[in-house]
Write a protein that holds these residues in place. Structure first.
Motif, mmCIF file in Angstrom:
data_model
loop_
_atom_site.group_PDB
_atom_site.id
_atom_site.type_symbol
_atom_site.label_atom_id
_atom_site.label_comp_id
_atom_site.label_asym_id
_atom_site.label_seq_id
_atom_site.Cartn_x
_atom_site.Cartn_y
_atom_site.Cartn_z
ATOM 1 N N LEU A 150 1.223 -1.450 0.485
ATOM 2 C CA LEU A 150 -0.265 -0.287 -0.234
ATOM 3 C C LEU A 150 0.874 1.311 0.178
ATOM 4 O O LEU A 150 1.089 1.740 0.891
ATOM 5 C CB LEU A 150 -1.265 0.455 1.311
ATOM 6 N N ASN A 151 0.803 1.878 -0.930
ATOM 7 C CA ASN A 151 2.122 2.436 -1.501
ATOM 8 C C ASN A 151 1.871 4.117 -0.903
ATOM 9 O O ASN A 151 2.754 4.889 -0.806
ATOM 10 C CB ASN A 151 2.367 2.991 -2.338
ATOM 11 N N GLU A 152 0.042 4.287 -0.913
ATOM 12 C CA GLU A 152 -0.480 5.625 -0.565
ATOM 13 C C GLU A 152 -0.055 4.997 0.952
ATOM 14 O O GLU A 152 0.033 6.931 1.989
ATOM 15 C CB GLU A 152 -1.977 5.558 -0.864
ATOM 16 N N LEU A 153 0.226 4.605 2.238
ATOM 17 C CA LEU A 153 0.434 5.268 3.219
ATOM 18 C C LEU A 153 1.497 5.762 3.481
ATOM 19 O O LEU A 153 2.341 6.649 4.769
ATOM 20 C CB LEU A 153 0.269 3.445 4.064
ATOM 21 N N LYS A 154 3.006 5.196 2.145
ATOM 22 C CA LYS A 154 4.055 5.643 2.885
ATOM 23 C C LYS A 154 3.912 7.401 2.303
ATOM 24 O O LYS A 154 5.147 8.060 3.320
ATOM 25 C CB LYS A 154 5.084 4.933 2.396
ATOM 26 N N ASP A 155 2.999 7.458 0.828
ATOM 27 C CA ASP A 155 3.233 8.360 0.725
ATOM 28 C C ASP A 155 2.202 9.519 0.996
ATOM 29 O O ASP A 155 3.579 10.832 1.966
ATOM 30 C CB ASP A 155 2.137 8.570 -0.906
ATOM 31 N N PHE A 156 1.176 9.260 2.487
ATOM 32 C CA PHE A 156 0.689 10.178 2.797
ATOM 33 C C PHE A 156 1.478 10.093 4.573
ATOM 34 O O PHE A 156 1.445 11.169 4.802
ATOM 35 C CB PHE A 156 -0.149 9.440 2.821
ATOM 36 N N PHE A 157 1.736 9.787 4.355
ATOM 37 C CA PHE A 157 1.856 9.122 6.796
ATOM 38 C C PHE A 157 3.489 8.967 6.693
ATOM 39 O O PHE A 157 3.756 8.753 8.040
ATOM 40 C CB PHE A 157 1.005 8.486 7.068
ATOM 41 N N GLY A 158 4.501 8.180 5.439
ATOM 42 C CA GLY A 158 5.755 7.649 5.844
ATOM 43 C C GLY A 158 5.550 6.548 6.669
ATOM 44 O O GLY A 158 6.023 5.965 7.797
ATOM 45 N N CYS A 159 4.514 5.217 6.291
ATOM 46 C CA CYS A 159 4.572 4.635 7.537
ATOM 47 C C CYS A 159 3.893 3.126 6.797
ATOM 48 O O CYS A 159 3.059 3.228 5.393
ATOM 49 C CB CYS A 159 3.534 4.749 9.289
ATOM 50 N N THR A 160 3.861 1.846 7.332
ATOM 51 C CA THR A 160 3.304 1.034 6.736
ATOM 52 C C THR A 160 2.422 0.145 7.548
ATOM 53 O O THR A 160 3.122 0.376 9.199
ATOM 54 C CB THR A 160 4.666 -0.032 6.187
ATOM 55 N N LEU A 161 1.601 0.146 6.814
ATOM 56 C CA LEU A 161 0.458 -1.591 8.064
ATOM 57 C C LEU A 161 0.466 -2.928 6.882
ATOM 58 O O LEU A 161 0.034 -2.646 6.024
ATOM 59 C CB LEU A 161 -0.280 -0.263 8.676
ATOM 60 N N LYS A 162 0.111 -3.751 7.994
ATOM 61 C CA LYS A 162 -0.196 -4.422 7.522
ATOM 62 C C LYS A 162 -1.996 -4.704 7.194
ATOM 63 O O LYS A 162 -2.132 -5.079 8.543
ATOM 64 C CB LYS A 162 0.374 -6.011 8.538
ATOM 65 N N ILE A 163 -2.479 -4.197 6.201
ATOM 66 C CA ILE A 163 -4.159 -4.412 5.958
ATOM 67 C C ILE A 163 -4.526 -5.829 5.115
ATOM 68 O O ILE A 163 -3.722 -5.528 3.798
ATOM 69 C CB ILE A 163 -4.401 -2.950 5.699
ATOM 70 N N PRO A 164 -5.123 -6.474 5.918
ATOM 71 C CA PRO A 164 -5.562 -7.492 4.967
ATOM 72 C C PRO A 164 -5.953 -7.117 3.719
ATOM 73 O O PRO A 164 -6.374 -6.401 3.138
ATOM 74 C CB PRO A 164 -6.565 -8.086 5.560
ATOM 75 N N ASP A 165 -5.933 -8.184 2.889
ATOM 76 C CA ASP A 165 -7.086 -7.946 1.649
ATOM 77 C C ASP A 165 -7.986 -7.969 1.206
ATOM 78 O O ASP A 165 -8.149 -7.534 0.197
ATOM 79 C CB ASP A 165 -5.984 -8.958 0.629
ATOM 80 N N ALA A 166 -8.225 -8.359 2.465
ATOM 81 C CA ALA A 166 -10.204 -7.953 2.003
ATOM 82 C C ALA A 166 -10.659 -6.634 1.692
ATOM 83 O O ALA A 166 -11.392 -6.017 1.667
ATOM 84 C CB ALA A 166 -11.491 -8.880 3.426
ATOM 85 N N TYR A 167 -9.610 -5.629 2.374
ATOM 86 C CA TYR A 167 -10.192 -3.959 2.633
ATOM 87 C C TYR A 167 -9.394 -3.740 1.530
ATOM 88 O O TYR A 167 -8.754 -3.906 0.752
ATOM 89 C CB TYR A 167 -8.623 -3.305 4.078
ATOM 90 N N TYR A 168 -10.200 -2.292 0.961
ATOM 91 C CA TYR A 168 -10.128 -1.841 0.375
ATOM 92 C C TYR A 168 -9.915 0.146 0.432
ATOM 93 O O TYR A 168 -10.872 0.342 0.817
ATOM 94 C CB TYR A 168 -10.728 -1.955 -0.661
ATOM 95 N N LEU A 169 -9.423 0.996 -0.717
ATOM 96 C CA LEU A 169 -9.456 1.973 -0.886
ATOM 97 C C LEU A 169 -10.818 2.274 -0.956
ATOM 98 O O LEU A 169 -10.924 2.110 -2.086
ATOM 99 C CB LEU A 169 -7.986 2.548 -1.354
ATOM 100 N N GLN A 170 -11.869 3.106 0.060
ATOM 101 C CA GLN A 170 -12.898 3.637 -0.297
ATOM 102 C C GLN A 170 -12.451 4.872 -0.465
ATOM 103 O O GLN A 170 -12.727 6.181 -1.381
ATOM 104 C CB GLN A 170 -13.743 3.093 1.456
ATOM 105 N N VAL A 171 -11.962 5.730 0.349
ATOM 106 C CA VAL A 171 -11.559 7.271 -0.095
ATOM 107 C C VAL A 171 -10.032 7.926 0.018
ATOM 108 O O VAL A 171 -9.535 7.623 0.924
ATOM 109 C CB VAL A 171 -12.910 7.841 1.200
#
Length: 331
Positions: free
Chosen positions: A164-185
């Motif tokens: 999830l590159n947007e996590l690094k781009d927006f917040f400079g972090c990573t998270l393990k988010i299960p694949d069942a989640y999708y980017l809503q907004v």
């Protein structure tokens, strides 16, 4: 900065203050079993229906904080010792009560299966056993909570394969988010909203940030400013399907706010109930507001459970497990 270590082991001598035998080598043990947040209680039927059983249920099955329905923090499965079978001895979480023996409070890890937390409470009579349980109940709960969160974190990591590159781009972090989640907004505020569909609702994971100067402004308590920040985000971004509907936290209602540490960062953990303006949705939430001096910000990571008329305890645990996987590589 060191990477986040996902799986924490509870050292019984420090965490529960009890005698602890050498752990069984887990290499040859089979996998333990049990539903999430389930405890097997091995106790004589006659004790289970008496004051000892009442005390156990009061402590181990108390309602969780924040749920809109009355849900116990643990599901209890009681077995009389005569029917405590070999299969049952492989449960992940076990508490065994016995009388007519020397007073002893003991935690053993991975006795018959792995992972496993196996508590032994032994006393000469029922009154002594009751006193022992009263004095050790909080320690027992702490061990089981840590263990279940660790197991849920394992599951989160196993089910997370997306980068999830947007996590690094927006917040400079990573998270393990299960694949069942999708980017809503996605919004340049910065704001990210991930969602997981359920049969009767959704799980929602939200990230955003505010400058430290806005949260710690000396005009109001930090706790109040944290809640105001959350409500701002709800009104701006967390819209519902109904016209003019959005998520809000009623500041007048009781929210639980505690200070913790995540990695080496100070954190405000907030739990309570969310509701909706101009709509009828509601449910529990958990929020971690991380004070990050490197970026001079409070990074908010929070989860909302929208699952009407269904249990929400285990879904809150999933959200918290995701939050615990945070890592700040750039630091």
């Amino acid at each position: 900065m060191k990477h986040l270590v996902f799986y924490l082991l509870v050292v019984a001598a420090l965490s529960v203050g009890c005698k602890k035998n050498t752990e069984t080598a887990a290499v040859n043990l089979k996998q333990s079993f049990g539903n999430r947040n389930e405890i097997v209680l091995v106790i004589d039927d006659s004790l289970w229906v008496g004051k000892l059983g009442d005390s156990i249920r009061k402590q181990l099955a108390k309602p969780i904080v924040g749920s809109t329905e009355a849900e116990p923090q643990f599901d209890l499965v009681q077995l009389d010792p005569k029917i405590f079978t070999t299969r049952a001895k492989m449960a992940r979480n076990i508490v065994l009560f016995s009388t007519n023996t020397v007073n002893e409070f003991l935690l053993q890890k991975s006795v018959n299966a792995t992972p496993q937390n196996y508590f032994f409470l032994r006393a000469q009579n029922t009154d002594d056993l009751l006193k022992m349980f009263h004095s050790k109940a909080d320690s027992i709960v702490a061990v089981f909570r840590t263990s279940e969160l660790n197991e849920e974190t394992h599951e989160v990591v196993r089910s997370s394969t997306n980068n999830l590159n947007e996590l690094k781009d927006f917040f400079g972090c990573t998270l393990k988010i299960p694949d069942a989640y999708y980017l809503q907004v996605k919004n340049e505020f910065p704001f990210l909203w991930y969602q997981k569909d359920l049969s009767s609702g959704s799980l929602n994971l939200v990230l955003y940030e505010f400058p430290i100067a806005e949260i710690e402004n000396n005009q109001q308590p930090i706790e109040t400013n944290l809640l105001h920040a959350r409500n701002y985000i709800g009104k701006e971004f967390l819209k519902t399907a109904k016209d003019f509907g959005y998520v809000v936290t009623n500041i007048q209602n009781t929210q639980t706010i505690s200070k913790e540490k995540l990695l080496e960062f100070p954190v405000y953990k907030i739990t309570g109930n969310w509701e909706t303006a101009n709509d009828f949705l509601k449910g529990p939430f958990v929020c971690y507001a991380i004070r990050d001096d490197y970026y001079k910000r409070y990074l908010f990571i929070e989860g909302y459970v929208n699952n009407p008329f269904k249990n929400k305890r285990d879904q809150l645990l999933e959200i918290e497990a995701i939050i615990k996987t945070i890592n700040f590589n750039e630091h």
